[in-house]
Design an enzyme around this catalytic site. Structure first.
Site, PDB file in Angstrom:
ATOM      1  N   ARG A 280     120.133  24.507  31.579  1.00 23.00           N
ATOM      2  CA  ARG A 280     119.360  25.789  31.499  1.00 23.00           C
ATOM      3  C   ARG A 280     117.838  25.020  30.994  1.00 23.00           C
ATOM      4  NH1 ARG A 280     120.759  31.828  31.380  1.00 23.00           N
ATOM      5  NH2 ARG A 280     118.644  31.865  30.681  1.00 23.00           N
ATOM      6  N   HIS A 283     116.735  23.839  33.901  1.00 23.33           N
ATOM      7  CA  HIS A 283     116.148  24.942  35.339  1.00 23.33           C
ATOM      8  C   HIS A 283     115.076  25.300  34.649  1.00 23.33           C
ATOM      9  CE1 HIS A 283     116.544  29.939  35.973  1.00 23.33           C
ATOM     10  NE2 HIS A 283     117.264  28.701  37.715  1.00 23.33           N
TER      11      HIS A 283
END
Length: 451
Positions: A280, A283
């Site tokens: 995450r 990302h």
């Protein structure tokens, strides 16, 4: 005077193009490897002089062809497959370019190359980008060939191998396989096609991991699929694209992004929950350094997952962190997010105690939500305040995310948190971090068991 270089195809009579047959029928002199004449002798006129040479005499054939050109004569050089692919055309044209005294009418007649004929036999192996590599180092230095092998493997090209193996050059194919296995799955389909289109043609479908190099000789062509190629009956199929279609929806794009990130992660010392949190972070930043900067304790992500999904409370140091936490998660699990940076009590407290607004905001939050998950994505002074209050035993939070970004006291504040073992934490080491990273870690905790 006319000189034609004619590709006669891979060997089968039906694979000689009509245009090649027409040119061969007008030859006065035909020059080529002796073995090849059996495939075209029925196409040459009775008066044609046929000159056969050995396999290794390619340059001698080119020189002879140019030298035999005379006015009113048509010299034809025959070449297996396509005359321009690992064949005679380049040698003939190279030598002809040095003979400026001869005004030769040159032409190249294409033929069906062995890799094209093999592809037809295999069905559909060339549906995407492909390349051909010759493993013969007679005319190309082996270090150059290795560079091309590496490039083909990394580039995920469907790869056809010419001159893969002979009695004297027996080690090159094994080395090729070794290099390809550094970048390709051992299950990658491989076809070994021997004597393609000729009466004793054989086709063997295997894999890169199981390929028997001893089964390959100079009459063989080896074709290696790309990462998408699969076997179907006795065929190889390479899809036109890497997916049925490109990701279009937001969810599809996100899923593909996470797939690409996961494929590049290297750490083996982390839990699946921490791996998800790292993904995450990457990302949201497109920065793979976060894989090494991420530090956690006490199964923090799993612990926070249960806490947040049971209506937990989150306190952030700045509103940008608050804004980055997915609203749908907050609503779905009846969680609460607070930021006291702009609370009316902050400024008076800061002035009275000589604190920054971020510190004052955290003091107020600790009083109101002592068991919350505290998330710092901007101000190191806020993280220092949490560490001091924690060290003095003034609250017992669900955990602390330490991801302030910047230069002054940023590293020190994270090291101080890391030295305290009372509560679960996630830290982004060094100067990097930020509101988006801190929010990503919270979102990872919400979703870790859904991925």
């Amino acid at each position: 005077m006319k000189l034609s270089v004619v590709g006669i195809g891979p060997g089968g009579r039906d694979y000689i193009l009509p245009v090649a047959q027409q040119v061969l029928a007008t030859a006065d002199i035909a020059i080529g490897y002796s073995y090849y004449f059996q495939f075209v002798e029925h196409l040459l006129p009775p008066h044609c002089e046929c000159i056969g040479k050995d396999l290794t005499e390619e340059e001698a054939r080119a020189v002879l062809a140019v030298n035999r050109c005379e006015p009113g004569k048509h010299v034809v050089v025959i070449s297996s497959g396509d005359a321009g692919i690992y064949a005679m055309a380049s040698l003939v044209y190279q030598y002809a370019s040095t003979r400026t005294d001869k005004h030769i009418d040159l032409q190249t007649i294409p033929g069906i190359s062995a890799f094209i004929a093999a592809a037809g036999k295999l069905g559909a192996p060339l549906g995407h980008d492909f390349c051909c590599i010759s493993l013969s180092d007679l005319m190309t230095p082996w270090p150059v060939i290795e560079k091309r092998i590496q490039a083909a493997a990394i580039g995920d090209f469907v790869t056809s191998l010419y001159n893969p193996r002979s009695k004297k050059r027996f080690w090159q194919l094994a080395r090729f396989r070794e290099l390809f296995l550094q970048h390709r799955d051992p299950a990658t389909p491989v076809a070994i096609i021997r004597q393609v289109t000729r009466p004793d043609e054989t086709i063997t479908i295997t894999t890169l991991g199981d390929m028997n190099v001893e089964a390959v000789d100079m009459f063989s062509l080896v074709m290696i699929g790309n990462s998408q190629t699969y076997s179907f009956k006795n065929y190889l199929v390479t899809p036109r694209g890497y997916m049925a279609r490109k990701p279009a929806s937001g969810q599809e794009i996100q899923d593909e992004s996470f797939r690409q990130i996961a494929a590049q992660l290297k750490r083996q010392d982390i839990s699946e929950a921490d791996r998800w949190a790292i993904m995450r972070c990457i990302h949201t930043t497109a920065d793979f350094e976060y894989e090494d900067l991420y530090v956690s304790s006490n199964n923090a992500i799993d612990h926070w997952h249960d806490y947040l999904r049971n209506g937990g409370t989150i306190v952030t140091d700045v509103t940008m962190v608050q804004a980055g936490i997915t609203k749908d998660f907050i609503k779905r699990y009846n969680a609460n997010v607070y930021c006291y940076l702009n609370d009316e009590a902050v400024l008076p407290l800061a002035e009275k105690e000589g604190l920054t607004r971020s510190q004052a905001g955290m003091r107020i939050a600790i009083e109101k939500h002592p068991d919350a998950l505290f998330v710092v994505g901007n101000a190191p002074t806020a993280l220092f305040e949490l560490c001091d209050q924690l060290q003095e035993g003034k609250f017992t939070p669900a955990g602390i995310i330490g991801a302030p970004v910047g230069f002054v006291n940023v590293i020190e504040s994270k090291l101080k948190l890391q030295a305290l073992q009372q509560v679960p934490y996630v830290i982004i080491r060094g100067r990097k971090g930020g509101s988006n990273v801190a929010a990503s870690i919270v979102n990872a905790a919400f979703t870790v068991k859904d991925k």
